[in-house]
Scaffold this motif. Structure first.
Motif, PDB file in Angstrom:
ATOM      1  N   UNK A   8      39.534  12.759  40.085  1.00  0.00           N
ATOM      2  CA  UNK A   8      38.539  12.272  40.876  1.00  0.00           C
ATOM      3  C   UNK A   8      37.789  13.707  41.183  1.00  0.00           C
ATOM      4  N   UNK A   9      36.087  14.109  40.847  1.00  0.00           N
ATOM      5  CA  UNK A   9      35.428  15.471  41.562  1.00  0.00           C
ATOM      6  C   UNK A   9      34.261  15.020  42.592  1.00  0.00           C
ATOM      7  N   UNK A  10      34.490  14.051  42.906  1.00  0.00           N
ATOM      8  CA  UNK A  10      33.644  13.346  44.169  1.00  0.00           C
ATOM      9  C   UNK A  10      34.160  14.775  44.971  1.00  0.00           C
ATOM     10  N   UNK A  11      35.573  14.795  45.650  1.00  0.00           N
ATOM     11  CA  UNK A  11      35.597  16.055  46.462  1.00  0.00           C
ATOM     12  C   UNK A  11      35.100  17.440  46.077  1.00  0.00           C
ATOM     13  N   UNK A  12      34.677  17.414  44.991  1.00  0.00           N
ATOM     14  CA  UNK A  12      34.162  19.060  44.817  1.00  0.00           C
ATOM     15  C   UNK A  12      33.092  18.915  45.133  1.00  0.00           C
ATOM     16  N   UNK A  13      31.669  17.431  45.027  1.00  0.00           N
ATOM     17  CA  UNK A  13      29.924  17.801  45.317  1.00  0.00           C
ATOM     18  C   UNK A  13      30.026  18.527  46.775  1.00  0.00           C
ATOM     19  N   UNK A  14      31.408  18.783  47.013  1.00  0.00           N
ATOM     20  CA  UNK A  14      30.738  18.979  49.188  1.00  0.00           C
ATOM     21  C   UNK A  14      31.002  20.628  48.677  1.00  0.00           C
ATOM     22  N   UNK A  15      30.735  20.846  48.023  1.00  0.00           N
ATOM     23  CA  UNK A  15      30.607  23.047  47.355  1.00  0.00           C
ATOM     24  C   UNK A  15      29.259  22.484  46.637  1.00  0.00           C
ATOM     25  N   UNK A  16      28.223  21.479  46.480  1.00  0.00           N
ATOM     26  CA  UNK A  16      27.206  21.747  45.580  1.00  0.00           C
ATOM     27  C   UNK A  16      27.086  20.445  44.805  1.00  0.00           C
ATOM     28  N   UNK A  17      25.777  20.162  44.185  1.00  0.00           N
ATOM     29  CA  UNK A  17      25.470  19.363  43.302  1.00  0.00           C
ATOM     30  C   UNK A  17      26.144  19.967  41.985  1.00  0.00           C
ATOM     31  N   UNK A  18      27.015  18.389  40.826  1.00  0.00           N
ATOM     32  CA  UNK A  18      27.695  19.580  39.976  1.00  0.00           C
ATOM     33  C   UNK A  18      26.398  18.960  38.702  1.00  0.00           C
ATOM     34  N   UNK A  19      25.919  20.018  38.049  1.00  0.00           N
ATOM     35  CA  UNK A  19      25.657  19.876  36.439  1.00  0.00           C
ATOM     36  C   UNK A  19      25.963  19.213  35.929  1.00  0.00           C
ATOM     37  N   UNK A  20      25.633  18.457  35.065  1.00  0.00           N
ATOM     38  CA  UNK A  20      26.522  17.342  33.406  1.00  0.00           C
ATOM     39  C   UNK A  20      26.383  17.146  32.672  1.00  0.00           C
ATOM     40  N   UNK A  21      26.995  17.642  31.169  1.00  0.00           N
ATOM     41  CA  UNK A  21      26.995  18.147  29.754  1.00  0.00           C
ATOM     42  C   UNK A  21      27.670  17.282  29.516  1.00  0.00           C
ATOM     43  N   UNK A  22      27.119  15.970  28.716  1.00  0.00           N
ATOM     44  CA  UNK A  22      28.676  15.264  28.100  1.00  0.00           C
ATOM     45  C   UNK A  22      29.134  14.960  28.960  1.00  0.00           C
ATOM     46  N   UNK A  23      30.621  15.608  28.385  1.00  0.00           N
ATOM     47  CA  UNK A  23      31.676  15.619  29.096  1.00  0.00           C
ATOM     48  C   UNK A  23      32.485  16.621  29.984  1.00  0.00           C
ATOM     49  N   UNK A  24      31.107  17.830  30.616  1.00  0.00           N
ATOM     50  CA  UNK A  24      31.499  18.872  31.075  1.00  0.00           C
ATOM     51  C   UNK A  24      30.920  19.041  32.008  1.00  0.00           C
ATOM     52  N   UNK A  25      31.072  19.288  33.801  1.00  0.00           N
ATOM     53  CA  UNK A  25      30.909  19.453  34.863  1.00  0.00           C
ATOM     54  C   UNK A  25      30.625  20.527  35.211  1.00  0.00           C
ATOM     55  N   UNK A  26      29.710  21.424  35.432  1.00  0.00           N
ATOM     56  CA  UNK A  26      30.432  22.626  36.305  1.00  0.00           C
ATOM     57  C   UNK A  26      28.701  23.351  37.320  1.00  0.00           C
ATOM     58  N   UNK A  27      29.567  23.947  38.462  1.00  0.00           N
ATOM     59  CA  UNK A  27      29.002  24.270  39.505  1.00  0.00           C
ATOM     60  C   UNK A  27      28.817  25.714  39.412  1.00  0.00           C
ATOM     61  N   UNK A  28      27.730  26.802  39.775  1.00  0.00           N
ATOM     62  CA  UNK A  28      27.888  27.816  39.896  1.00  0.00           C
ATOM     63  C   UNK A  28      27.082  28.373  41.701  1.00  0.00           C
ATOM     64  N   UNK A  29      28.279  29.215  41.861  1.00  0.00           N
ATOM     65  CA  UNK A  29      28.036  29.896  43.224  1.00  0.00           C
ATOM     66  C   UNK A  29      28.164  28.254  44.165  1.00  0.00           C
ATOM     67  N   UNK A  30      29.829  27.960  44.006  1.00  0.00           N
ATOM     68  CA  UNK A  30      29.626  26.786  45.038  1.00  0.00           C
ATOM     69  C   UNK A  30      29.637  27.169  46.762  1.00  0.00           C
ATOM     70  N   UNK A  31      29.166  26.432  47.322  1.00  0.00           N
ATOM     71  CA  UNK A  31      29.337  26.804  48.663  1.00  0.00           C
ATOM     72  C   UNK A  31      29.969  27.110  50.007  1.00  0.00           C
ATOM     73  N   UNK A  32      30.398  27.991  50.566  1.00  0.00           N
ATOM     74  CA  UNK A  32      31.495  27.919  51.763  1.00  0.00           C
ATOM     75  C   UNK A  32      32.421  28.598  50.704  1.00  0.00           C
ATOM     76  N   UNK A  33      32.405  29.024  49.282  1.00  0.00           N
ATOM     77  CA  UNK A  33      33.527  29.584  48.932  1.00  0.00           C
ATOM     78  C   UNK A  33      33.079  31.132  48.941  1.00  0.00           C
ATOM     79  N   UNK A  34      34.093  31.947  48.980  1.00  0.00           N
ATOM     80  CA  UNK A  34      33.401  33.711  48.914  1.00  0.00           C
ATOM     81  C   UNK A  34      33.785  33.873  47.771  1.00  0.00           C
ATOM     82  N   UNK A  35      35.150  33.489  46.782  1.00  0.00           N
ATOM     83  CA  UNK A  35      35.784  34.841  45.889  1.00  0.00           C
ATOM     84  C   UNK A  35      35.217  33.793  44.808  1.00  0.00           C
ATOM     85  N   UNK A  36      35.403  32.569  44.922  1.00  0.00           N
ATOM     86  CA  UNK A  36      34.915  31.251  43.533  1.00  0.00           C
ATOM     87  C   UNK A  36      33.940  31.769  43.309  1.00  0.00           C
ATOM     88  N   UNK A  37      33.432  31.974  42.462  1.00  0.00           N
ATOM     89  CA  UNK A  37      32.272  31.649  42.015  1.00  0.00           C
ATOM     90  C   UNK A  37      31.318  30.550  41.147  1.00  0.00           C
TER      91      UNK A  37
END
Length: 247
Positions: free
Chosen positions: A165-194
């Protein structure tokens, strides 16, 4: 290493113990739809920026082949985009003696423009695949390569036999989706995970069984055996996923 148990990709970079702690946390965290045997952590990609002279020396000493990325290859679109934006001028595979060729060597555009910048972009990818595990001979070759290079980034993968369930990942920003892929660049409040990237691996790789992968691109620095992983940030991501499952 001959005759010994082959190293895993985690052990290859000296992170086996760190991942045991994370794996125990993930598997014993009470995630709904994520059973004790259904969640696996690993390393899929390793990135370095080696000096041009270092790579040339390694290729000369090992006798490994260098082959230009062809238009029909899986990563040709990736290389073509970078060429179009002048990020790179060329892309090659490095092929080891065992036939392992998941080593991408890119020539940055700046390499041909400035004598002060003489570094390649090198990525070792596809290290954790359900269809094909690495042979001990390939692990030995990669170990010899990595001992001479400084790692700057790794992709940590979390594989689940059940959809997360990816709903929790929205806490780090808006997810971009493309077919079966969802991704987020430069997630908020994370220093080392880009970057966060989630996709249906069964659909992508034509697997027989269901498999979903969450990849975390993490900044790190150092030689193998002395790397760090952002354990606290990975735990935070796991907790966000868990919170949405527990509602």
């Amino acid at each position: 290493m001959s005759g010994a148990k082959p190293l895993t990709p985690l052990e290859l970079v000296g992170l086996g113990t760190d991942f045991e702690v994370l794996a125990n946390y993930a598997q014993n965290g009470g995630y709904r739809n994520v059973g004790s045997n259904s969640l696996r952590l690993g390393i899929d990609s390793i990135r370095v920026t080696p000096l041009k002279s270092t790579i040339e020396k390694i290729l000369t000493q090992t006798g490994w082949n260098k082959k230009e990325v062809q238009s029909h290859s899986k990563i040709s679109a990736h290389a073509k985009r970078k060429k179009a934006t002048k990020e790179i001028t060329s892309a090659f595979y490095i092929i080891t003696h065992t036939g392992f060729k998941n080593i991408l060597l890119e020539t940055p555009h700046a390499l041909n423009q400035s004598s002060n910048y003489k570094k390649y972009n090198l990525t070792i990818f596809g290290l954790t695949q359900p269809k094909n595990s690495l042979s001990s001979a390939t692990i030995e070759e990669l170990q010899r390569l990595l001992k001479r290079l400084e790692v700057i980034e790794i992709d940590i993968c979390l594989d689940s036999t059940n959809a997360l369930n990816l709903e929790g990942l929205r806490a780090f920003g808006a997810l971009d989706t493309h077919f079966t892929t969802a991704y987020l660049n430069n997630p908020k409040n994370l220093t080392y995970i880009t970057k966060l990237c989630y996709y249906d691996k069964q659909a992508k790789d034509d697997l027989k069984k269901s498999l979903y992968r969450l990849e975390l691109t993490c900044k790190t620095r150092g030689k193998v055996g002395a790397l760090f992983i952002p354990t606290d940030e990975i735990v935070e991501i796991l907790n966000k996923i868990k919170a949405t499952h527990d509602r």
